[in-house]
Design an enzyme around this catalytic site. Structure first.
Site, PDB file in Angstrom:
ATOM      1  N   SER A  47       0.687  -1.350   0.226  1.00 34.16           N
ATOM      2  CA  SER A  47       0.292   0.225   0.011  1.00 34.16           C
ATOM      3  C   SER A  47       0.806   0.922  -0.322  1.00 34.16           C
ATOM      4  CB  SER A  47      -0.602   0.006   1.207  1.00 34.16           C
ATOM      5  OG  SER A  47      -2.046   0.643   1.248  1.00 34.16           O
ATOM      6  N   ASP A 161      -5.719  -4.397  -2.161  1.00 33.42           N
ATOM      7  CA  ASP A 161      -4.225  -3.559  -0.642  1.00 33.42           C
ATOM      8  C   ASP A 161      -3.319  -5.081  -0.065  1.00 33.42           C
ATOM      9  OD1 ASP A 161      -3.168  -2.594   1.812  1.00 33.42           O
ATOM     10  OD2 ASP A 161      -3.863  -0.653   0.856  1.00 33.42           O
TER      11      ASP A 161
END
Length: 336
Positions: A47, A161
């Site tokens: 991320s 993610d």
């Protein structure tokens, strides 16, 4: 240095964890480490950790710092491209274009420092390592915070993610060739996250509470120009009522999940050093508080003085430089 000595040199890797706006702390951590002579040969991230790792790998960390520290809350909202379709509140395209302007978009194979990002297959839950192709495509695929950013179609998969399966990718660092790994964990213990609820949080959320900063007022002015649907969503994000709002629930759920996963993953594949900046006061969407986050990252280096000294000996780093900016400036002055 002889070829035999060079072959024996241990390669340093940095595993930068997920954490949304708290991820700006990575900038402070990496900068302070480099100032002390710890120059990573390998960087990997999930991320926002992938974003900062990529900026370092491409030699654009300073440019990224300059951009994020100048950002106001109003600037943050202007980067929001709300769609309410495609599996997320926003596409993230506008944000990624702005980031690419600051850090570039070379192919990962051409980066001067080895880089990798981790993402998650939405349907199989498989951990996906992104180690080639467009750098920005890898960052976007690794940054699909569930519910907020729409999933990314990449390599014939829908990816979300990387923090969902591997918030601090130590394993990816080692796979890329790191002998020694420093991990930066931005997860927040559940007990610390609950402090808001136990310290009069409901009263603080009452209409008229004075916790908003001038930047928040600017952001509100921009948001009010949007359609009624978006205004309604933002009101639910703010959670003015005593019960938690939509975004608070979503962010807290993701935070709890990532904290538990991080704990298990680091226990199973322990790094040589774990840095954990104290970011309890920063929320996931406080992107406009970059300077505070970066400074906190620097402080985590100062707190790890003993551990870093031991690691320096292992890595054969002859001279550790001061971590703080003022100390670094004094050192440069004495050398003149």
């Amino acid at each position: 240095m002889s070829g035999r000595q060079a072959a024996k040199r241990l390669r340093l890797g940095l595993a930068l964890g997920s954490g949304a706006a708290r991820g700006w702390a990575h900038i402070g951590v990496v900068t302070a480490l480099v100032e002390r002579g710890f120059k990573p040969d390998i960087v990997a991230g999930a991320s926002v950790g992938a974003l900062v790792a990529a900026a370092y790998a491409n030699g654009r960390l300073e440019a990224l710092e300059g951009w994020v520290t100048a950002m106001t809350q109003r600037d943050v909202w202007r980067l929001v491209d709300t769609v309410f379709r495609g599996g997320g509140v926003m596409t993230g395209n506008r944000l990624m274009m702005a980031i690419a302007t600051q850090i570039g978009d070379p192919r990962i194979e051409e980066l001067p420092v080895a880089f990798g990002a981790v993402a998650t297959d939405l349907y199989t839950g498989e951990e996906i390592w992104l180690r080639d192709g467009s750098m920005m495509t890898a960052i976007r695929a690794s940054s699909g915070l569930p519910g907020l950013f729409a999933p990314s179609w990449h390599q014939d998969r829908w990816l979300i993610d990387g923090g969902v399966v591997n918030p601090v990718p130590v394993s990816l660092c080692r796979a890329l060739g790191a002998d020694v790994v420093i991990a930066v964990d931005l997860s927040r213990p559940v007990t610390r996250a609950a402090m808001r609820a136990t310290r009069g949080g409901a009263a603080a959320r009452r209409p008229g509470a004075s916790e908003n900063t001038p930047a928040s007022a600017e952001g509100t002015a921009v948001l009010r120009s949007w359609s009624g649907l978006i205004d309604g969503l933002v009101e639910s994000f703010r959670a003015r009522r005593s019960e938690p709002g939509l975004f608070e629930v979503m962010a807290s759920a993701v935070g709890i999940m990532q904290e538990r996963i991080t704990r298990d993953r680091l226990a199973a594949d322990p790094p040589d050093l774990v840095l954990k900046p104290d970011l309890a006061k920063l929320q996931l969407m406080d992107f406009h508080r970059a300077r505070e986050s970066i400074d906190t990252g620097r402080k985590s280096i100062e707190a790890a003085e003993v551990e870093l000294t031991r690691l320096a000996a292992r890595l054969d780093i002859k001279r550790m430089r001061p971590a703080g900016r003022k100390a670094a400036a004094k050192t440069r002055g004495r050398r003149r």
